[in-house]
Scaffold this motif. Structure first.
Motif, short mmCIF file in Angstrom:
data_model
loop_
_atom_site.label_atom_id
_atom_site.label_comp_id
_atom_site.label_asym_id
_atom_site.label_seq_id
_atom_site.Cartn_x
_atom_site.Cartn_y
_atom_site.Cartn_z
N ILE A 8 0.82 -1.21 0.00
CA ILE A 8 0.00 0.00 0.00
C ILE A 8 0.85 1.26 0.00
CG2 ILE A 8 -0.37 0.46 2.46
CD1 ILE A 8 -3.39 0.47 1.79
N LEU A 9 2.03 1.22 0.64
CA LEU A 9 2.93 2.36 0.59
C LEU A 9 3.43 2.60 -0.82
CD1 LEU A 9 5.08 1.99 3.83
CD2 LEU A 9 3.60 3.90 3.24
N ALA A 10 3.60 1.52 -1.56
CA ALA A 10 4.13 1.65 -2.91
C ALA A 10 3.11 2.17 -3.90
CB ALA A 10 4.65 0.29 -3.39
N SER A 74 11.44 17.08 -4.43
CA SER A 74 12.08 16.21 -5.41
C SER A 74 12.76 15.03 -4.73
CB SER A 74 13.09 17.00 -6.24
OG SER A 74 12.46 18.05 -6.95
N LEU A 75 13.40 15.30 -3.60
CA LEU A 75 14.03 14.22 -2.83
C LEU A 75 12.98 13.23 -2.32
CD1 LEU A 75 16.61 16.34 -0.80
CD2 LEU A 75 17.19 14.56 -2.46
N ARG A 76 11.88 13.77 -1.79
CA ARG A 76 10.83 12.88 -1.28
C ARG A 76 10.26 12.02 -2.39
NH1 ARG A 76 5.42 12.90 -1.23
NH2 ARG A 76 5.19 15.04 -1.98
N LEU A 77 10.05 12.62 -3.56
CA LEU A 77 9.43 11.90 -4.66
C LEU A 77 10.37 10.93 -5.35
CD1 LEU A 77 7.33 14.91 -5.92
CD2 LEU A 77 6.41 12.77 -5.02
N GLY A 104 4.67 18.56 3.49
CA GLY A 104 5.63 17.70 2.80
C GLY A 104 6.36 16.79 3.77
N ARG A 105 6.74 17.33 4.93
CA ARG A 105 7.42 16.50 5.92
C ARG A 105 6.49 15.39 6.42
NH1 ARG A 105 9.84 19.37 11.18
NH2 ARG A 105 7.68 19.09 11.91
N GLY A 106 5.21 15.74 6.61
CA GLY A 106 4.25 14.72 7.02
C GLY A 106 4.12 13.60 6.00
N LEU A 107 4.12 13.96 4.72
CA LEU A 107 4.06 12.94 3.66
C LEU A 107 5.30 12.06 3.67
CD1 LEU A 107 2.62 15.02 0.68
CD2 LEU A 107 1.40 13.45 2.18
N GLN A 111 5.70 7.83 3.99
CA GLN A 111 6.48 6.97 3.10
C GLN A 111 7.43 6.08 3.88
OE1 GLN A 111 6.71 10.60 0.05
NE2 GLN A 111 8.12 8.98 -0.52
N ASP A 112 7.86 6.51 5.06
CA ASP A 112 8.75 5.71 5.90
C ASP A 112 7.99 4.87 6.91
OD1 ASP A 112 10.95 6.65 4.59
OD2 ASP A 112 11.50 8.13 6.11
N GLY A 113 6.66 4.92 6.87
CA GLY A 113 5.87 4.14 7.80
C GLY A 113 5.82 4.70 9.21
N GLU A 114 6.24 5.95 9.38
CA GLU A 114 6.23 6.58 10.71
C GLU A 114 4.94 7.39 10.86
OE1 GLU A 114 9.99 8.18 12.20
OE2 GLU A 114 10.93 7.54 10.32
#
Length: 279
Positions: A8-10, A74-77, A104-107, A111-114
């Motif tokens: 689901i994260l993917a 860009s780094l997050r994506l 953005g930080r929340g997103l 993505q890291d499951g935190e």
């Protein structure tokens, strides 16, 4: 639950901060203008290129919050989430009211499951601006990932009410339904999301692959394979079918598909071997 979390994260879609469009031949116009090259790359979903361009712009203008934020995005994506958070933090250090950076930080935490850390950031955003549909959509993702599908659907509906029929939200609704057992309802919503406006080819491909997942977990493997073959090699497609079968708790069928994937690409297709070992 762990397998569901990985999948689901993917496949959940988190909309970008800027709109995207189809790539065209205008890139040549920007080759001598780093700012335009960075903007163009980001808007057209070429995040590897925008990482490089915004990195240079940040080096040139280390307090420009636009460059810092879009470098972080860009780094997050490109799944460089920990580095992305460093730059979201820089933006927030310059401008503590920068809700876009907090969002953005929340997103990135999702993505890291935190999820707990993500919820803290997203709730702060919603408290200050309840009209940010991307934040509300992300809150729905957290509920879906933690098994609270009814609550997730409530948040998705709020996001839809604000934004209209955004493809990324419809995608998340369809996935939540399909992976919680309502595969027919999920398929219907995912099909609807493919007709939403303002969608890049990359996003359309992701939604098509997610539709294949919904067909796969419902046992309609032939339909899933037909869709997957549009966007990937046969080796990759059979690997995905194997994974869908494992999600549906059909380990024998999963082994059949993963073995088929290995036979098509025995040297290079490592994912199939890894998934086969995990059964």
């Amino acid at each position: 639950m762990q397998k569901l979390l990985v999948v689901i994260l993917a496949v959940f879609l988190f909309s970008c901060s800027s709109g995207g469009g189809g790539v065209n031949d205008n890139m040549a116009l920007y080759k001598n203008n780093l700012h335009e090259k960075a903007r163009y790359s980001f808007q057209n979903g070429d995040y590897q290129s925008s990482v490089q361009a915004y990195k240079k712009l940040v080096e040139q203008s280390p307090e420009n919050t636009e460059y810092l934020f879009l470098y972080a995005e860009s780094l997050r994506l490109t799944n460089q989430t920990r580095f992305a958070r460093d730059y979201y933090d820089v933006v927030l250090g310059i401008d503590p009211d920068a809700l876009y950076a907090l969002e953005g930080r929340g997103l990135s935490y999702i993505q890291d499951g935190e999820f707990e850390k993500s919820a803290v950031d997203l709730n702060k955003v919603i408290e200050q601006d309840a009209s940010r549909w991307r934040t509300i959509n992300a809150a729905g993702v957290i509920y879906a990932l933690t098994g609270h599908v009814d609550e997730a659907l409530e948040y998705y509906q709020m996001a839809l009410d604000i934004s209209g029929n955004k493809a990324s939200i419809l995608n998340n609704i369809g996935l939540s339904m399909a992976l919680s057992g309502d595969s027919e309802g999920g398929i219907e919503i995912l099909q609807k999301s493919l007709y939403a406006a303002d969608m890049s080819d990359a996003k359309r491909n992701k939604i098509e692959n997610n539709l294949a997942l919904a067909y796969g977990v419902s046992g309609k493997m032939d339909e899933a394979l037909r869709i997957l073959r549009k966007n990937m090699s046969d080796a990759a497609a059979y690997n995905n079918l194997g994974y869908y079968a494992s999600l549906a708790s059909d380990k024998d069928l999963a082994r059949t598909y993963l073995s088929k994937s290995l036979s098509l690409s025995p040297v290079h297709y490592d994912k199939a071997w890894q998934n086969l070992q995990n059964l």
